[in-house]
Design a protein around this motif. Sequence first.
Motif, PDB file in Angstrom:
ATOM      1  N   SER A  98     -40.493 -18.871 -49.417  1.00 25.47           N
ATOM      2  CA  SER A  98     -41.160 -18.941 -48.113  1.00 25.47           C
ATOM      3  C   SER A  98     -40.788 -20.204 -47.344  1.00 25.47           C
ATOM      4  N   SER A  99     -40.163 -21.169 -48.016  1.00 28.47           N
ATOM      5  CA  SER A  99     -39.765 -22.390 -47.303  1.00 28.47           C
ATOM      6  C   SER A  99     -38.373 -22.269 -46.687  1.00 28.47           C
ATOM      7  N   LEU A 100     -37.724 -21.123 -46.900  1.00 20.57           N
ATOM      8  CA  LEU A 100     -36.392 -20.903 -46.322  1.00 20.57           C
ATOM      9  C   LEU A 100     -36.555 -20.609 -44.830  1.00 20.57           C
ATOM     10  N   PRO A 101     -35.868 -21.343 -43.948  1.00 23.54           N
ATOM     11  CA  PRO A 101     -36.014 -21.049 -42.515  1.00 23.54           C
ATOM     12  C   PRO A 101     -35.323 -19.736 -42.144  1.00 23.54           C
ATOM     13  N   SER A 102     -35.675 -19.198 -40.973  1.00 20.87           N
ATOM     14  CA  SER A 102     -35.094 -17.923 -40.532  1.00 20.87           C
ATOM     15  C   SER A 102     -33.593 -18.041 -40.312  1.00 20.87           C
TER      16      SER A 102
ATOM     17  N   LEU B 179     -30.249 -20.848 -40.799  1.00 25.67           N
ATOM     18  CA  LEU B 179     -29.756 -22.158 -41.219  1.00 25.67           C
ATOM     19  C   LEU B 179     -28.242 -22.127 -41.350  1.00 25.67           C
TER      20      LEU B 179
ATOM     21  N   ASP C  99     -26.293 -25.872 -45.649  1.00 28.83           N
ATOM     22  CA  ASP C  99     -27.630 -26.417 -45.911  1.00 28.83           C
ATOM     23  C   ASP C  99     -28.318 -25.728 -47.087  1.00 28.83           C
TER      24      ASP C  99
ATOM     25  N   PHE D  21     -31.304 -26.818 -50.069  1.00 28.24           N
ATOM     26  CA  PHE D  21     -32.428 -25.934 -50.413  1.00 28.24           C
ATOM     27  C   PHE D  21     -32.479 -25.700 -51.925  1.00 28.24           C
TER      28      PHE D  21
ATOM     29  N   THR E 170     -36.387 -11.418 -32.979  1.00 33.37           N
ATOM     30  CA  THR E 170     -37.125 -12.671 -33.130  1.00 33.37           C
ATOM     31  C   THR E 170     -38.333 -12.623 -32.214  1.00 33.37           C
TER      32      THR E 170
ATOM     33  N   GLN F 118     -41.935 -15.118 -30.764  1.00 35.98           N
ATOM     34  CA  GLN F 118     -42.677 -16.378 -30.722  1.00 35.98           C
ATOM     35  C   GLN F 118     -43.984 -16.141 -29.974  1.00 35.98           C
TER      36      GLN F 118
ATOM     37  N   SER G 282     -45.970 -13.849 -36.291  1.00 35.16           N
ATOM     38  CA  SER G 282     -45.884 -14.020 -37.747  1.00 35.16           C
ATOM     39  C   SER G 282     -46.176 -12.717 -38.486  1.00 35.16           C
TER      40      SER G 282
ATOM     41  N   SER H  21     -39.688  -8.927 -41.842  1.00 29.89           N
ATOM     42  CA  SER H  21     -38.293  -9.387 -41.771  1.00 29.89           C
ATOM     43  C   SER H  21     -37.358  -8.263 -41.359  1.00 29.89           C
TER      44      SER H  21
END
Lengths: 336, 336
Positions: A314-318, A320, A324, A328, B307, B309, B314, B318
């Motif tokens: 869940s800490s993986l950004p949409s 990247l 990077d 991770f 995407t 916002q 949220s 996905s």
Amino acid sequence: MKHGWVGGLVTTATVTHATPAGFLAQSDKRDDEEGIATQYLERAIQVYLGGGYRFFDPALRSDKKDLLSGFREKGYAVLRSRDELLSQKSDKPLFGTFSESHIPYTVDHLNDPALLRSIPTLAEMTTAALTRLEHTGQGFLLQVEGAKIDHAAHVNDAPGLVRDQIAFDDAIGVALRFQAEHPDTLVVVTTDHGNSNPGLFGQGDGYGDSDKLFSKVGRMSRSYSAISGDWYADMTIGELTSLIHDGTGIELSASEAGLVLDAIRSHGPNPYTYQNAAIPTLASILANHTAVSWGGTSHTGDYVTLTAQGPGASSLPSLLINTDLNAFYRKCMARA
Amino acid sequence: MKHGWVGGLVTTATVTHATPAGFLAQSDKRDDEEGIATQYLERAIQVYLGGGYRFFDPALRSDKKDLLSGFREKGYAVLRSRDELLSQKSDKPLFGTFSESHIPYTVDHLNDPALLRSIPTLAEMTTAALTRLEHTGQGFLLQVEGAKIDHAAHVNDAPGLVRDQIAFDDAIGVALRFQAEHPDTLVVVTTDHGNSNPGLFGQGDGYGDSDKLFSKVGRMSRSYSAISGDWYADMTIGELTSLIHDGTGIELSASEAGLVLDAIRSHGPNPYTYQNAAIPTLASILANHTAVSWGGTSHTGDYVTLTAQGPGASSLPSLLINTDLNAFYRKCMARA
């Protein structure tokens, strides 16, 4: 590697190819696979499974060094066939190379009884790797590469790509079942770049023909690459048409086959010159019959898939930058 | 539309084209844009901005109905030019159609002073729409379509596609700035399908040439489509080479220009027949010069970007089937 962790590399390329080697070896030259093989013996991680025994076998190495004996001396099970892999217990680290160079395309593997006996699937190698790694009782990092997808894309080989993508999906299934039983495992699925931008294109009235045309790819019994191994400049149009029909189930017209023969002899008609080699020319013609077409034969700047499941996912950004991911992985390992 | 909500449609296609019409009209035939235009007058939402006055103007409609007067009678500001749009106050609903059919490609718009004066950008239309919708003080649903991206992809028009993608990005910027000031707004950015699978392909040693080649697209002053409006079957190779050079900055060889001329006269050499019309043939040749290549000229089954916002973002999964977005929008509106 984090202290106390063990590692594994599984691939359908030579096990010393760039993607596995990027996780373990250091070399200025990706093509120095003999040098990378020597480093592998020094690094001595728990699992090496893939192709490329030419870089380990003293009869095939340019310096005649016997790395296979080196692995045996270090306590590895040194494997050369599917049967040996499947009957292997989990009490030893694994060194298995199942072909001289890269492992054949899945579509060719599935349609050749001899290859079926001698070469394991990516899913079978993944299962063996996880069994051994779990047996060590230590934390582990395992990389599993479906390498032939990239190879197929480089020559616009539709049955090559589709069947190897499915074989990779089977390997993901193995990983996800392991993850379900070991929820402290993080599974990351990604790729390092786009390649040739294959697509299923809308064809026919209201794009209604595409599904039916695409189903022809599922009935093909040879990769375009394997077919190309049997064609030659002096063959007749009839012989070429028959060769292509035997492998793909598709009967080319004489003018279509003539374009392929031109490409075999010199180059094909595609004005984008990156696609006028013989196999991409065949692929462009077969695109009319399958609705699978391609934009080129090289890597592309496209966004690619990145998915993850397990601790840290869940800490993986949409979005990247691919490099990077290294940070991770390190962060996830530091937390584990 | 939810009771008490107002709506707007902004596009660079005819405002009655499938994507805007899908949000407001009901018709068995997407091509019945005159019928859809009549429905628009009945529906009377707050904002209509785009191309296609031929479907509203009595001088151009087959039934001579005067829908423009109809909109005026309903209190709309009826606009035909960029100046009229930019000087418009927010006290009236907006009906603006700025070209007879679709709005021109951004690359052609940017390079024609007359078009710059007469036609607003997608970002300018988006700003005007949001200003009017905000003025109503009611909840709203606004659809903004960068329609020419799809049109460009269908003919493999690199400068057409890239400049219109940037124009769409500018419109996203307008929406995100509005969202920052009105955090109760949900912004969703997506598309309904892939098209022709354009890519920036690796070319040259170590793929080192691609960036430099791609920069040529940024210096092109005409869409390939606009160039095609000036070519004809009887022109000489020299005339065609000069026409293409004037629009793209790229000097084709005589043999390259000859392939385009063949395509103008009958069809080009691409063995994938969906790409052998004249503009895609030019695009395939220019791919060698720009590193931008394409797989076909139709819609594709590729995964596309989605995407969001703002409130509800949220809860977007996905991956989802594109038609499920309808239920997502309804759920967000029900919660608002």
